[in-house]
Scaffold this motif. Structure first.
Motif, PDB file in Angstrom:
ATOM      1  N   ARG A 101       5.351  -6.311   1.507  1.00  0.00           N
ATOM      2  CA  ARG A 101       4.023  -6.450   0.937  1.00  0.00           C
ATOM      3  C   ARG A 101       3.471  -5.060   0.620  1.00  0.00           C
ATOM      4  N   ALA A 102       2.613  -4.986  -0.382  1.00  0.00           N
ATOM      5  CA  ALA A 102       2.129  -3.696  -0.864  1.00  0.00           C
ATOM      6  C   ALA A 102       1.352  -2.916   0.186  1.00  0.00           C
ATOM      7  N   ASN A 103       0.698  -3.603   1.122  1.00  0.00           N
ATOM      8  CA  ASN A 103      -0.076  -2.897   2.139  1.00  0.00           C
ATOM      9  C   ASN A 103       0.732  -2.647   3.412  1.00  0.00           C
ATOM     10  N   LEU A 104       2.040  -2.913   3.353  1.00  0.00           N
ATOM     11  CA  LEU A 104       2.880  -2.748   4.540  1.00  0.00           C
ATOM     12  C   LEU A 104       4.144  -1.952   4.216  1.00  0.00           C
ATOM     13  N   ILE A 105       4.014  -0.975   3.320  1.00  0.00           N
ATOM     14  CA  ILE A 105       5.171  -0.168   2.927  1.00  0.00           C
ATOM     15  C   ILE A 105       5.541   0.778   4.065  1.00  0.00           C
TER      16      ILE A 105
ATOM     17  N   HIS B 249      25.140  -1.756  -1.301  1.00  0.00           N
ATOM     18  CA  HIS B 249      24.048  -1.082  -0.590  1.00  0.00           C
ATOM     19  C   HIS B 249      23.424  -2.087   0.375  1.00  0.00           C
ATOM     20  N   GLU B 250      23.283  -1.703   1.627  1.00  0.00           N
ATOM     21  CA  GLU B 250      22.957  -2.683   2.666  1.00  0.00           C
ATOM     22  C   GLU B 250      21.468  -2.851   2.950  1.00  0.00           C
ATOM     23  N   ASP B 251      20.676  -1.806   2.855  1.00  0.00           N
ATOM     24  CA  ASP B 251      19.264  -1.895   3.259  1.00  0.00           C
ATOM     25  C   ASP B 251      18.363  -1.802   2.026  1.00  0.00           C
ATOM     26  N   ILE B 252      18.032  -2.966   1.469  1.00  0.00           N
ATOM     27  CA  ILE B 252      17.218  -3.014   0.254  1.00  0.00           C
ATOM     28  C   ILE B 252      16.059  -3.995   0.480  1.00  0.00           C
ATOM     29  N   SER B 253      14.892  -3.614   0.012  1.00  0.00           N
ATOM     30  CA  SER B 253      13.741  -4.506   0.071  1.00  0.00           C
ATOM     31  C   SER B 253      13.055  -4.494  -1.290  1.00  0.00           C
ATOM     32  N   LEU B 254      12.423  -5.606  -1.632  1.00  0.00           N
ATOM     33  CA  LEU B 254      11.737  -5.756  -2.910  1.00  0.00           C
ATOM     34  C   LEU B 254      10.235  -5.820  -2.659  1.00  0.00           C
ATOM     35  N   LEU B 255       9.464  -5.081  -3.454  1.00  0.00           N
ATOM     36  CA  LEU B 255       8.006  -5.110  -3.324  1.00  0.00           C
ATOM     37  C   LEU B 255       7.488  -6.374  -3.991  1.00  0.00           C
ATOM     38  N   ASP B 256       6.910  -7.251  -3.209  1.00  0.00           N
ATOM     39  CA  ASP B 256       6.413  -8.523  -3.731  1.00  0.00           C
ATOM     40  C   ASP B 256       5.256  -8.287  -4.703  1.00  0.00           C
ATOM     41  N   GLY B 257       5.426  -8.740  -5.948  1.00  0.00           N
ATOM     42  CA  GLY B 257       4.368  -8.572  -6.928  1.00  0.00           C
ATOM     43  C   GLY B 257       4.452  -7.297  -7.743  1.00  0.00           C
ATOM     44  N   GLY B 258       5.359  -6.383  -7.388  1.00  0.00           N
ATOM     45  CA  GLY B 258       5.573  -5.178  -8.167  1.00  0.00           C
ATOM     46  C   GLY B 258       4.378  -4.246  -8.247  1.00  0.00           C
ATOM     47  N   ILE B 259       4.296  -3.511  -9.362  1.00  0.00           N
ATOM     48  CA  ILE B 259       3.241  -2.511  -9.535  1.00  0.00           C
ATOM     49  C   ILE B 259       1.859  -3.154  -9.521  1.00  0.00           C
ATOM     50  N   ASP B 260       1.747  -4.394  -9.990  1.00  0.00           N
ATOM     51  CA  ASP B 260       0.447  -5.079  -9.979  1.00  0.00           C
ATOM     52  C   ASP B 260      -0.052  -5.269  -8.556  1.00  0.00           C
ATOM     53  N   ALA B 261       0.861  -5.621  -7.648  1.00  0.00           N
ATOM     54  CA  ALA B 261       0.476  -5.799  -6.250  1.00  0.00           C
ATOM     55  C   ALA B 261       0.026  -4.479  -5.637  1.00  0.00           C
TER      56      ALA B 261
ATOM     57  N   LEU C  57      -1.438  -2.006  -7.204  1.00  0.00           N
ATOM     58  CA  LEU C  57      -2.780  -1.732  -7.712  1.00  0.00           C
ATOM     59  C   LEU C  57      -3.812  -2.617  -7.019  1.00  0.00           C
ATOM     60  N   ASN C  58      -3.482  -3.893  -6.843  1.00  0.00           N
ATOM     61  CA  ASN C  58      -4.408  -4.818  -6.195  1.00  0.00           C
ATOM     62  C   ASN C  58      -4.647  -4.456  -4.733  1.00  0.00           C
ATOM     63  N   ALA C  59      -3.671  -3.796  -4.127  1.00  0.00           N
ATOM     64  CA  ALA C  59      -3.814  -3.383  -2.730  1.00  0.00           C
ATOM     65  C   ALA C  59      -4.611  -2.088  -2.597  1.00  0.00           C
TER      66      ALA C  59
END
Length: 342
Positions: free
Chosen positions: A107-111, A191-203, A205-207
């Motif tokens: 999540r964008a607020n938990l990077i 590559h073993e340790d990968i995470s995706l930012l939910d909502g991308g750049i929009d998320a 900005l919203n955060a």
């Protein structure tokens, strides 16, 4: 004709009554107007003195007055760390933990501070503003003719200064499938340790994240991949897989495309609008109901219909399903293709 004594007396009584009523009405108006003006002699607004001649205007003025008397709430981010914003953060964190493989979704607020952040948008979009510290890795630089090219991918990862042990966080633009593609591509490259930012750049900005135009200074590396063949369906492996009893076939395209042609009549349509909402992925309970009614947890899901299939692949991995991906549309020329279009 005369009224007589009794008639004249009755007329005087009626006139007296009418005069009394008129006097009472006039007195009431004086009181009302006096109330409307009470407290306004000094020019100050009186919140308890309605202006009966302009009630709408008085109510609007009263609302403005009351709002001005309230103490302004301090910004949540700066002065209220334990307030509603913190409660919302905890709620988001709890929801993330509900996914069986929660580590691949951020999540964008938990990077996490130790993750290497990859912005997979174009260089122009990256330079206009990106998450501070993010490196640019344009997702199309990993492709040739619209599909993954492992050699080009290794070179691009090396230019971005990535090494195999890096903990990566990928984000892109929600209007394309760049970030899910890179997630699948890196998974395929081992590559073993990968995470995706939910909502991308929009998320982001919203955060409330402040974007940066400054690119970090990085040293190129010699990235080495360790391909995981089971994450890519080839012409040879498709024949073998479709002969297995525990294999499910999922078509990620729009239902109208599925209706035109598909991989055997066993393929099931599963468009992304059922999995994502407002560019963010839906709750774990929704996905479990969606996948659980269609898939064998111990089996393998063959996902096709790129570019949508990249996002479907990610959602399946997030929910703990064994998924593999067929990239491109070469399957349309195989004996497994079923077409309703003559």
């Amino acid at each position: 004709m005369g009224l007589g004594v009794s008639g004249q007396k009755q007329q005087r009584e009626i006139a007296g009554t009418a005069f009394f009523i008129s006097l009472l009405a006039a007195t009431s108006l004086i009181i009302l107007f006096g109330t409307a003006l009470a407290g306004t002699e000094t020019g100050e607004f009186c919140p308890d003195c309605p202006d009966w001649t302009n009630l709408d205007g008085w109510y609007a003025q009263k609302e403005s007055y009351e709002n001005s008397m309230l103490s302004p709430s301090p910004p949540v981010e700066q002065n209220m760390p334990n307030s509603q914003a913190q409660a919302e953060s905890n709620t988001i964190e709890d929801k993330s933990a509900d996914y069986p493989v929660a580590s691949i979704l951020t999540r964008a607020n938990l990077i996490e501070s130790d993750r290497v952040i990859l912005d997979v948008r174009s260089i122009q979009e990256y330079q206009e503003g990106h998450i501070p510290g993010a490196r640019n890795l344009y997702w199309k630089d990993l492709q040739k003719d619209g599909v993954l090219d492992p050699i080009l991918a290794q070179e691009a990862l090396g230019r971005a200064g990535i090494i195999a042990s890096d903990r990566l966080l990928i984000y892109g633009d929600s209007s394309d499938h760049g970030a899910p593609f890179v997630f699948w591509a890196l998974s395929y490259l081992g590559h073993e340790d990968i995470s995706l930012l939910d909502g991308g750049i929009d998320a982001a900005l919203n955060a409330g994240l402040d974007l940066s135009a400054n690119a970090p200074s990085i040293a190129p590396t010699n990235y080495t991949s360790h391909v995981v063949p089971g994450l890519l369906v080839t012409l040879e492996s498709l024949d073998d897989m479709l002969g297995l009893s525990d294999v499910s076939i999922l078509d990620a395209r729009d239902f109208s495309e599925y209706g035109k042609n598909r991989i055997t009549n066993e393929a099931m349509p599963l468009s992304l609008d059922r999995i994502y909402k407002d560019s963010g992925i839906k709750d774990a309970s929704i996905l479990e109901d969606l996948f659980g009614s269609r898939l064998d947890e111990s089996g393998t899901a063959v996902v096709y219909g790129t570019p949508e299939a990249y996002s479907l692949f990610f959602s399946l991995r997030l929910m703990g399903y064994n998924a593999t991906l067929l990239e491109g549309d070469w399957w349309k020329e195989t004996r497994w293709a079923v077409s309703n279009v003559k």
